[in-house]
Design a protein around this motif. Sequence first.
Motif, PDB file in Angstrom:
ATOM      1  N   LYS A 197     -21.227  17.996  21.268  1.00 57.16           N
ATOM      2  CA  LYS A 197     -20.077  17.103  21.245  1.00 57.16           C
ATOM      3  C   LYS A 197     -19.224  17.433  20.016  1.00 57.16           C
ATOM      4  O   LYS A 197     -19.688  17.310  18.886  1.00 57.16           O
ATOM      5  N   VAL A 198     -17.986  17.859  20.251  1.00 59.97           N
ATOM      6  CA  VAL A 198     -17.112  18.296  19.164  1.00 59.97           C
ATOM      7  C   VAL A 198     -15.881  17.389  19.082  1.00 59.97           C
ATOM      8  O   VAL A 198     -15.221  17.113  20.090  1.00 59.97           O
ATOM      9  N   LEU A 199     -15.587  16.945  17.868  1.00 63.76           N
ATOM     10  CA  LEU A 199     -14.399  16.127  17.600  1.00 63.76           C
ATOM     11  C   LEU A 199     -13.337  17.007  16.935  1.00 63.76           C
ATOM     12  O   LEU A 199     -13.639  17.779  16.028  1.00 63.76           O
ATOM     13  N   VAL A 200     -12.088  16.880  17.396  1.00 62.31           N
ATOM     14  CA  VAL A 200     -10.991  17.680  16.863  1.00 62.31           C
ATOM     15  C   VAL A 200      -9.977  16.777  16.167  1.00 62.31           C
ATOM     16  O   VAL A 200      -9.482  15.814  16.760  1.00 62.31           O
ATOM     17  N   PHE A 201      -9.688  17.098  14.892  1.00 57.99           N
ATOM     18  CA  PHE A 201      -8.657  16.372  14.138  1.00 57.99           C
ATOM     19  C   PHE A 201      -7.327  17.110  14.239  1.00 57.99           C
ATOM     20  O   PHE A 201      -7.219  18.272  13.815  1.00 57.99           O
ATOM     21  N   THR A 202      -6.320  16.469  14.788  1.00 58.40           N
ATOM     22  CA  THR A 202      -4.960  16.993  14.809  1.00 58.40           C
ATOM     23  C   THR A 202      -3.999  15.854  15.105  1.00 58.40           C
ATOM     24  O   THR A 202      -4.358  14.903  15.814  1.00 58.40           O
ATOM     25  N   GLU A 203      -2.800  15.954  14.564  1.00 58.07           N
ATOM     26  CA  GLU A 203      -1.771  14.953  14.844  1.00 58.07           C
ATOM     27  C   GLU A 203      -0.642  15.551  15.683  1.00 58.07           C
ATOM     28  O   GLU A 203       0.358  14.884  15.941  1.00 58.07           O
ATOM     29  N   ASP A 204      -0.825  16.786  16.094  1.00 56.88           N
ATOM     30  CA  ASP A 204       0.160  17.450  16.936  1.00 56.88           C
ATOM     31  C   ASP A 204      -0.239  17.264  18.404  1.00 56.88           C
ATOM     32  O   ASP A 204      -1.344  17.640  18.803  1.00 56.88           O
ATOM     33  N   GLU A 205       0.649  16.711  19.202  1.00 60.30           N
ATOM     34  CA  GLU A 205       0.319  16.379  20.573  1.00 60.30           C
ATOM     35  C   GLU A 205       0.024  17.621  21.410  1.00 60.30           C
ATOM     36  O   GLU A 205      -0.853  17.598  22.284  1.00 60.30           O
ATOM     37  N   GLN A 206       0.747  18.698  21.141  1.00 59.51           N
ATOM     38  CA  GLN A 206       0.501  19.933  21.877  1.00 59.51           C
ATOM     39  C   GLN A 206      -0.896  20.483  21.555  1.00 59.51           C
ATOM     40  O   GLN A 206      -1.620  20.916  22.448  1.00 59.51           O
ATOM     41  N   GLU A 207      -1.271  20.452  20.272  1.00 60.47           N
ATOM     42  CA  GLU A 207      -2.610  20.899  19.878  1.00 60.47           C
ATOM     43  C   GLU A 207      -3.680  19.985  20.461  1.00 60.47           C
ATOM     44  O   GLU A 207      -4.754  20.446  20.862  1.00 60.47           O
ATOM     45  N   ALA A 208      -3.375  18.689  20.512  1.00 60.50           N
ATOM     46  CA  ALA A 208      -4.326  17.733  21.074  1.00 60.50           C
ATOM     47  C   ALA A 208      -4.583  18.019  22.547  1.00 60.50           C
ATOM     48  O   ALA A 208      -5.723  17.951  23.023  1.00 60.50           O
ATOM     49  N   GLU A 209      -3.536  18.376  23.268  1.00 62.32           N
ATOM     50  CA  GLU A 209      -3.686  18.690  24.687  1.00 62.32           C
ATOM     51  C   GLU A 209      -4.521  19.951  24.882  1.00 62.32           C
ATOM     52  O   GLU A 209      -5.379  20.011  25.766  1.00 62.32           O
ATOM     53  N   ASN A 265      -9.851  22.328  26.440  1.00 57.57           N
ATOM     54  CA  ASN A 265     -10.954  23.224  26.079  1.00 57.57           C
ATOM     55  C   ASN A 265     -12.264  22.498  25.784  1.00 57.57           C
ATOM     56  O   ASN A 265     -13.168  23.081  25.176  1.00 57.57           O
ATOM     57  N   GLY A 266     -12.337  21.233  26.197  1.00 57.74           N
ATOM     58  CA  GLY A 266     -13.623  20.545  26.166  1.00 57.74           C
ATOM     59  C   GLY A 266     -13.924  19.681  24.963  1.00 57.74           C
ATOM     60  O   GLY A 266     -15.082  19.296  24.756  1.00 57.74           O
ATOM     61  N   ALA A 267     -12.922  19.342  24.145  1.00 58.06           N
ATOM     62  CA  ALA A 267     -13.177  18.461  22.999  1.00 58.06           C
ATOM     63  C   ALA A 267     -13.628  17.092  23.490  1.00 58.06           C
ATOM     64  O   ALA A 267     -13.058  16.536  24.432  1.00 58.06           O
ATOM     65  N   ALA A 268     -14.655  16.544  22.857  1.00 56.04           N
ATOM     66  CA  ALA A 268     -15.164  15.227  23.251  1.00 56.04           C
ATOM     67  C   ALA A 268     -14.255  14.115  22.751  1.00 56.04           C
ATOM     68  O   ALA A 268     -14.058  13.108  23.427  1.00 56.04           O
ATOM     69  N   VAL A 269     -13.714  14.292  21.550  1.00 56.73           N
ATOM     70  CA  VAL A 269     -12.815  13.304  20.939  1.00 56.73           C
ATOM     71  C   VAL A 269     -11.681  14.068  20.258  1.00 56.73           C
ATOM     72  O   VAL A 269     -11.922  15.076  19.599  1.00 56.73           O
ATOM     73  N   VAL A 270     -10.452  13.575  20.424  1.00 55.88           N
ATOM     74  CA  VAL A 270      -9.294  14.191  19.778  1.00 55.88           C
ATOM     75  C   VAL A 270      -8.468  13.087  19.144  1.00 55.88           C
ATOM     76  O   VAL A 270      -8.221  12.043  19.757  1.00 55.88           O
ATOM     77  N   GLY A 271      -8.033  13.284  17.903  1.00 58.74           N
ATOM     78  CA  GLY A 271      -7.220  12.268  17.249  1.00 58.74           C
ATOM     79  C   GLY A 271      -6.827  12.679  15.849  1.00 58.74           C
ATOM     80  O   GLY A 271      -7.152  13.769  15.376  1.00 58.74           O
ATOM     81  N   GLY A 272      -6.116  11.745  15.182  1.00 61.10           N
ATOM     82  CA  GLY A 272      -5.637  12.008  13.841  1.00 61.10           C
ATOM     83  C   GLY A 272      -6.318  11.128  12.811  1.00 61.10           C
ATOM     84  O   GLY A 272      -7.506  10.804  12.927  1.00 61.10           O
ATOM     85  N   VAL A 273      -5.534  10.682  11.842  1.00 59.29           N
ATOM     86  CA  VAL A 273      -6.073   9.920  10.718  1.00 59.29           C
ATOM     87  C   VAL A 273      -6.671   8.583  11.160  1.00 59.29           C
ATOM     88  O   VAL A 273      -7.508   7.999  10.460  1.00 59.29           O
ATOM     89  N   GLU A 274      -6.268   8.110  12.329  1.00 61.89           N
ATOM     90  CA  GLU A 274      -6.799   6.829  12.820  1.00 61.89           C
ATOM     91  C   GLU A 274      -8.308   6.894  13.091  1.00 61.89           C
ATOM     92  O   GLU A 274      -8.990   5.858  13.144  1.00 61.89           O
ATOM     93  N   LEU A 275      -8.847   8.102  13.237  1.00 65.61           N
ATOM     94  CA  LEU A 275     -10.290   8.250  13.503  1.00 65.61           C
ATOM     95  C   LEU A 275     -11.148   8.072  12.260  1.00 65.61           C
ATOM     96  O   LEU A 275     -12.341   7.821  12.358  1.00 65.61           O
ATOM     97  N   VAL A 276     -10.528   8.218  11.075  1.00 62.80           N
ATOM     98  CA  VAL A 276     -11.290   8.174   9.819  1.00 62.80           C
ATOM     99  C   VAL A 276     -12.068   6.866   9.694  1.00 62.80           C
ATOM    100  O   VAL A 276     -13.270   6.862   9.391  1.00 62.80           O
ATOM    101  N   LYS A 277     -11.399   5.755   9.930  1.00 63.42           N
ATOM    102  CA  LYS A 277     -12.045   4.441   9.807  1.00 63.42           C
ATOM    103  C   LYS A 277     -13.231   4.328  10.757  1.00 63.42           C
ATOM    104  O   LYS A 277     -14.315   3.853  10.366  1.00 63.42           O
ATOM    105  N   TRP A 278     -13.050   4.767  12.002  1.00 64.86           N
ATOM    106  CA  TRP A 278     -14.115   4.629  12.994  1.00 64.86           C
ATOM    107  C   TRP A 278     -15.318   5.510  12.641  1.00 64.86           C
ATOM    108  O   TRP A 278     -16.468   5.131  12.880  1.00 64.86           O
ATOM    109  N   ILE A 279     -15.053   6.664  12.068  1.00 63.33           N
ATOM    110  CA  ILE A 279     -16.155   7.547  11.677  1.00 63.33           C
ATOM    111  C   ILE A 279     -16.915   6.963  10.486  1.00 63.33           C
ATOM    112  O   ILE A 279     -18.151   6.981  10.448  1.00 63.33           O
ATOM    113  N   LEU A 280     -16.187   6.419   9.515  1.00 65.41           N
ATOM    114  CA  LEU A 280     -16.827   5.814   8.347  1.00 65.41           C
ATOM    115  C   LEU A 280     -17.703   4.637   8.746  1.00 65.41           C
ATOM    116  O   LEU A 280     -18.720   4.352   8.108  1.00 65.41           O
ATOM    117  N   GLU A 281     -17.311   3.935   9.813  1.00 65.27           N
ATOM    118  CA  GLU A 281     -18.067   2.768  10.281  1.00 65.27           C
ATOM    119  C   GLU A 281     -19.080   3.128  11.367  1.00 65.27           C
ATOM    120  O   GLU A 281     -19.670   2.249  11.984  1.00 65.27           O
TER     121      GLU A 281
END
Length: 275
Positions: free
Chosen positions: A93-105, A110-126
């Motif tokens: 399970k691989v998580l990808v950090f990006t804030e570019d919508e084209q990169e996110a797509e 290509n099989g990323a389990a989770v894709v997102g930007g800075v909003e994921l930081v809080k959820w990962i810390l918790e």
Amino acid sequence: KKEEVKKKQGRRRPLMSKPVDDVYLTWYYKRPSYDVENAVGMLKKFQELDFTYPKQFVYINVFLDMELQKKKKVDPFANTILLPYRFSDETNKVLVFTEDEQEAEIARENGAAVVGGVELVKWILEDEIQADFYVAVPAIIPKLLPLRSKLKRKYPSTKRNSLGHDIPKMLQLFREGLEYVVEDEHIIKTRIARLDMPTEQITANLKAVIHDICTFKPASYGPFVQKLVIRSSTSEGLMLNLDGILPEVEKAEEEKNAEDDGGGEEKHVQPPVST
């Protein structure tokens, strides 16, 4: 009493090379080593004789010399590599950090389990979101600093090939790759194949792992791999002969060093390991 113990230890016979009979006391003899092809063949034979699961995993234990110079050592490390032959349909399970919508797509395709930007930081810390691996594009990395202590060695970095612009390549590596880690400061224990695979494929996977491990220590400091043991899930461990397994670059470097030291010395050979 101490003198008696010393005398008894002093009278112990040197280890013999090969037993004459089929039944013998193992502690009187050096532990035998095998070429990798022969060892794999023995593991396959053990499985047949014991009627165990034919698709069981094959493991290696790699014992390393972490010494450098002047009391310095190679820091314990971890790495992920793509093997020549996959032996499992499972993916990480691989998580990808990006804030570019084209990169996110591209990441989702290509099989990323989770894709997102800075909003994921809080959820990962918790601990609301967890993944096996975390990769990122360079543009977002300054915003991920709060995660450095949380993710530790899994924090995105160029050194581990988890920070870059080639999202499909990073996803393939971490979704399908094999991760190995140095344990107890000098041992790597990892699975490399399934026993029902052809011997050539098991050998190729083993060599790929060993060659990758050897990149973490300059060959000029001497052989990195001191001892290599292969086993299956249900078998005993078989010690391998390192000739033909270690990378040629390491051997060439050793020869060059011998020439620099005088040219007349014999090439260093791995000493036999005994139990």
